[in-house]
Design an enzyme around this catalytic site. Structure first.
Site, PDB file in Angstrom:
ATOM      1  CE  LYS A 177      -3.676   2.635   0.592  1.00  0.00           C
ATOM      2  NZ  LYS A 177      -4.808   2.835  -0.278  1.00  0.00           N
ATOM      3  CE  LYS A 245      -3.518   7.570   6.854  1.00  0.00           C
ATOM      4  NZ  LYS A 245      -3.927   6.221   6.411  1.00  0.00           N
TER       5      LYS A 245
HETATM    6  P1  NAP Z   1     -12.673   7.726   8.696  1.00  0.00           P
HETATM    7  O1  NAP Z   1     -13.885   8.051   7.889  1.00  0.00           O
HETATM    8  O2  NAP Z   1     -11.986   8.805   9.448  1.00  0.00           O
HETATM    9  O3  NAP Z   1     -13.118   6.540   9.713  1.00  0.00           O
HETATM   10  C1  NAP Z   1     -12.310   6.063  10.722  1.00  0.00           C
HETATM   11  C2  NAP Z   1     -13.143   5.438  11.831  1.00  0.00           C
HETATM   12  O4  NAP Z   1     -12.258   5.008  12.866  1.00  0.00           O
HETATM   13  C3  NAP Z   1     -14.126   6.398  12.471  1.00  0.00           C
HETATM   14  O5  NAP Z   1     -15.375   5.740  12.596  1.00  0.00           O
HETATM   15  C4  NAP Z   1     -13.503   6.712  13.815  1.00  0.00           C
HETATM   16  O6  NAP Z   1     -14.408   6.915  14.879  1.00  0.00           O
HETATM   17  C5  NAP Z   1     -12.740   5.483  14.119  1.00  0.00           C
HETATM   18  N1  NAP Z   1     -11.584   5.817  15.003  1.00  0.00           N
HETATM   19  C6  NAP Z   1     -10.632   6.749  14.762  1.00  0.00           C
HETATM   20  N2  NAP Z   1      -9.720   6.759  15.741  1.00  0.00           N
HETATM   21  C7  NAP Z   1     -10.118   5.825  16.634  1.00  0.00           C
HETATM   22  C8  NAP Z   1      -9.590   5.377  17.853  1.00  0.00           C
HETATM   23  N3  NAP Z   1      -8.442   5.880  18.326  1.00  0.00           N
HETATM   24  N4  NAP Z   1     -10.260   4.416  18.507  1.00  0.00           N
HETATM   25  C9  NAP Z   1     -11.402   3.913  18.019  1.00  0.00           C
HETATM   26  N5  NAP Z   1     -11.952   4.285  16.838  1.00  0.00           N
HETATM   27  C10 NAP Z   1     -11.304   5.232  16.168  1.00  0.00           C
HETATM   28  O7  NAP Z   1     -11.549   7.059   7.780  1.00  0.00           O
HETATM   29  P2  NAP Z   1     -11.736   6.217   6.429  1.00  0.00           P
HETATM   30  O8  NAP Z   1     -11.770   7.122   5.249  1.00  0.00           O
HETATM   31  O9  NAP Z   1     -12.824   5.214   6.639  1.00  0.00           O
HETATM   32  O10 NAP Z   1     -10.307   5.513   6.344  1.00  0.00           O
HETATM   33  C11 NAP Z   1      -9.962   4.379   7.136  1.00  0.00           C
HETATM   34  C12 NAP Z   1      -8.618   3.836   6.641  1.00  0.00           C
HETATM   35  O11 NAP Z   1      -8.749   3.415   5.271  1.00  0.00           O
HETATM   36  C13 NAP Z   1      -7.486   4.876   6.659  1.00  0.00           C
HETATM   37  O12 NAP Z   1      -6.297   4.254   7.061  1.00  0.00           O
HETATM   38  C14 NAP Z   1      -7.396   5.341   5.210  1.00  0.00           C
HETATM   39  O13 NAP Z   1      -6.115   5.814   4.850  1.00  0.00           O
HETATM   40  C15 NAP Z   1      -7.744   4.055   4.474  1.00  0.00           C
HETATM   41  N6  NAP Z   1      -8.299   4.256   3.132  1.00  0.00           N
HETATM   42  C16 NAP Z   1      -9.215   5.245   2.910  1.00  0.00           C
HETATM   43  C17 NAP Z   1      -9.707   5.422   1.618  1.00  0.00           C
HETATM   44  C18 NAP Z   1     -10.717   6.519   1.331  1.00  0.00           C
HETATM   45  O14 NAP Z   1     -10.944   6.797   0.133  1.00  0.00           O
HETATM   46  N7  NAP Z   1     -11.348   7.127   2.327  1.00  0.00           N
HETATM   47  C19 NAP Z   1      -9.280   4.594   0.576  1.00  0.00           C
HETATM   48  C20 NAP Z   1      -8.376   3.567   0.854  1.00  0.00           C
HETATM   49  C21 NAP Z   1      -7.880   3.415   2.135  1.00  0.00           C
HETATM   50  P3  NAP Z   1     -15.166   8.295  15.129  1.00  0.00           P
HETATM   51  O15 NAP Z   1     -16.468   8.061  14.429  1.00  0.00           O
HETATM   52  O16 NAP Z   1     -15.274   8.431  16.575  1.00  0.00           O
HETATM   53  O17 NAP Z   1     -14.326   9.375  14.486  1.00  0.00           O
END
Ligand code: NAP
Length: 300
Positions: A177, A245
């Site tokens: 990745k 990040k």
């Molecule tokens: P996101 O929308 O910010 O969701 C992250 C989730 O994790 C939220 O529900 C958050 O809870 C929870 N969380 C964060 N910190 C936490 C902690 N310390 N303890 C417990 N729960 C916690 O992020 P996302 O876009 O889904 O991305 C998730 C991962 O996938 C990342 O590593 C990102 O780089 C990767 N990714 C993302 C994409 C994209 O297009 N978005 C594509 C490929 C890969 P809260 O609701 O309380 O904030």
């Protein structure tokens, strides 16, 4: 656990942009689901679909055969696995822990060591394909860990993704990745230089893009982000702050491995500047605006 066609109970932690649609697809495929999200309200939608909510990650671990995490960054994964009420307090022999977040290969190996010490298995399985891929179940999934664990988890991966590749031992998925994110970042920067140079030279950047798409310089990034830049459409997509990040992880890994990555460092630096300008929530293709700014060209 999959004997007699009984589906394993899946624990899912982190119901954000990616996690929620992935969890919903698992429920629709008939997997019993136990969930945890830090902000409890975000569990409501999946509970309505039949998931059981919990109060902390350890509780998810207690009641599931396979635990999936989808969290933003390495410190978040560290906390959910190793913190108070963390998964590692309760993991038991035979379980599989699958971290699908994009995080450091180092933490993937740390989870693997700890899981193994407790008779469990782990996989690092980051994804590519964005929120659309998550909703449609067409993610590309790059997996590190044992072949045995990969084969056990494969039916779950098939629900969430299409291009599912076992890369190698623990950490190999995250290294893959990282490689992906280096190529994407540097390609956006190169396309930015080309389109800004064209525009400043009085040459139509749309025609430059069309010409380049038919030759050796063609790419999906030129096609999609090139068009975004021409249209000045910078709503995310993939947020600049998350790509910064990922380049942190790339630079950290490069340092560990003593590999020189000057262009990754350069793009990381440009992203730092854009975050300082409050642009972290925009699409990562907005990187081109930094090149335009240095050329005294408006990009809004
Ligand atoms: P996101 O929308 O910010 O969701 C992250 C989730 O994790 C939220 O529900 C958050 O809870 C929870 N969380 C964060 N910190 C936490 C902690 N310390 N303890 C417990 N729960 C916690 O992020 P996302 O876009 O889904 O991305 C998730 C991962 O996938 C990342 O590593 C990102 O780089 C990767 N990714 C993302 C994409 C994209 O297009 N978005 C594509 C490929 C890969 P809260 O609701 O309380 O904030």
């Amino acid at each position: 656990m999959t004997v007699d066609n009984v589906k394993p109970t899946v624990g899912f932690i982190g119901l954000g942009i990616m996690g929620r649609p992935m969890a919903e697809n698992l429920i629709r495929a008939g997997y019993p689901l136990i969930v945890y999200n830090r902000t409890p309200q975000k569990m409501e939608a999946v509970v309505k679909l039949g998931a059981k909510s919990t109060n902390h990650p350890a509780q998810v671990c207690d009641d599931s055969d396979i635990v999936i995490t989808m969290l933003p960054d390495t410190p978040d994964v560290d906390q959910v696995y190793f913190g108070d009420h963390g998964i590692m307090n309760r993991v038991r022999a035979g379980q599989i822990l699958i971290d699908m977040s994009t995080v450091s290969p180092r933490i993937a190996r740390k989870i693997a060591e700890e899981a193994q010490a407790k008779g469990a298995e782990s996989l690092d399985a980051p994804v590519s394909g964005g929120d659309i891929g998550a909703k449609e179940g067409t993610l590309s999934i790059m997996v590190g860990g044992s072949v045995h664990a990969f084969e056990r988890a494969y039916p779950l991966f098939q629900v969430m993704g299409k291009n599912i590749v076992h890369i190698g031992p623990s950490g190999a998925g995250q290294v893959t990745k990282t490689c992906n994110q280096i190529v994407v970042a540097i390609t956006i920067e190169a396309i930015g230089e080309a389109l800004v140079l064209a525009e400043k030279s009085g040459v139509d950047p749309a025609k430059v893009r069309s010409a380049l798409l038919g030759g050796f310089a063609s790419s999906r990034i030129l096609e999609i982000h090139g068009q975004r830049v021409l249209d000045r459409r910078f709503e995310p997509g993939f947020k600049m702050r998350l790509h910064r990040k990922d380049l942190n992880i790339a630079l950290d890994t490069a340092q560990d491995m003593e590999v020189s990555t000057p262009l990754t460092a350069l793009v990381h630096d440009m992203m730092n500047s854009l975050l300082a300008q409050g642009k972290g929530e925009l699409d990562h293709s907005y990187l081109v605006a930094e090149i335009a700014k240095r050329a005294n060209l408006a990009m809004e």
